[in-house]
Design a protein around this motif. Structure first.
Motif, short mmCIF file in Angstrom:
data_model
loop_
_atom_site.label_atom_id
_atom_site.label_comp_id
_atom_site.label_asym_id
_atom_site.label_seq_id
_atom_site.Cartn_x
_atom_site.Cartn_y
_atom_site.Cartn_z
N ASN A 9 -38.48 -14.04 -15.31
CA ASN A 9 -39.78 -13.68 -15.16
C ASN A 9 -40.17 -12.59 -14.52
O ASN A 9 -39.22 -12.10 -13.58
N ILE A 11 -42.85 -10.87 -11.61
CA ILE A 11 -43.60 -11.08 -10.56
C ILE A 11 -44.07 -9.84 -9.94
O ILE A 11 -43.69 -8.95 -9.99
N HIS A 58 -41.09 -19.31 -10.73
CA HIS A 58 -41.88 -18.03 -10.76
C HIS A 58 -42.69 -17.92 -9.30
O HIS A 58 -42.40 -18.72 -8.45
#
Length: 191
Positions: A9, A11, A58
């Motif tokens: 992911n 971020i 996350h």
């Protein structure tokens, strides 16, 4: 051996730096810059014995810590310090069907409100957690979850657009699309 990358992911740190979060299916988590370097500010490699077989993680801009799921083993979410990847000492969830519990927490997304959304593949649902990793408080049924009990629709992850549309990749090369909805407590329904 680190294993293979299972969760990936992008971020944004509180400093505004964009980082890649890589979760390996063993005991390793990496936060690096977008070029893959870990020798930069807000970048690190960490290994933790609490992970049996990690799946994804996350960071919500409204959170204090990263959330990393041990989704193929204990189904426990572990909090990690954003600045260095050390364990915070807080863990949440576990295996099951109750609010906050999962059965193969396969993927983690963050919606436009900063809430964590867990692709709970084994229970065929998406599960919403607040930015401090607590299940969304019930106002009705189902509380903070969206059941996706359609044949062959085994959720793997979820990704949200700024426009409020969500894409849910599933096993067997299937996709589900979610749209904003006032009818469901989580704020989304199948499009």
């Amino acid at each position: 051996m680190a294993g293979r990358v299972h969760g990936l992911n992008t971020i944004t740190t509180p400093d505004g730096d964009e980082r890649l979060l890589l979760v390996y299916n063993k005991k390793r988590v990496t936060l690096c810059d977008v070029d893959g370097r870990v020798d930069q500010k807000n970048s690190w490699l960490a290994s933790h014995g609490v992970f049996g077989k990690a799946s994804d993680g996350h960071f919500s801009p409204q959170s204090s810590h990263l959330g990393i799921y041990d989704g193929y083993a204990s189904n426990i979410l572990h909090e990690l310090h954003l600045n260095d990847g050390t364990l915070v000492g807080h863990s949440h969830g576990g295996k099951g069907k109750a609010p906050g519990k999962t059965s193969t927490a396969h993927g983690v997304g963050v919606d436009h409100k900063g809430r964590y959304v867990i692709a709970d593949r084994g229970n065929q649902r998406l599960l919403w957690l607040d930015p401090e990793f607590k299940p969304i408080a019930p106002k009705g049924e189902p509380a903070g979850q969206l059941e996706l009990k359609l044949p062959g629709l085994e959720v793997c992850n979820v990704s949200f657009s700024k426009e409020g549309i969500a894409v849910v990749p599933c096993l067997n090369a299937k996709l589900a699309i979610l749209k904003a909805s006032a009818r469901e407590e989580c704020g989304y329904e199948l499009a």
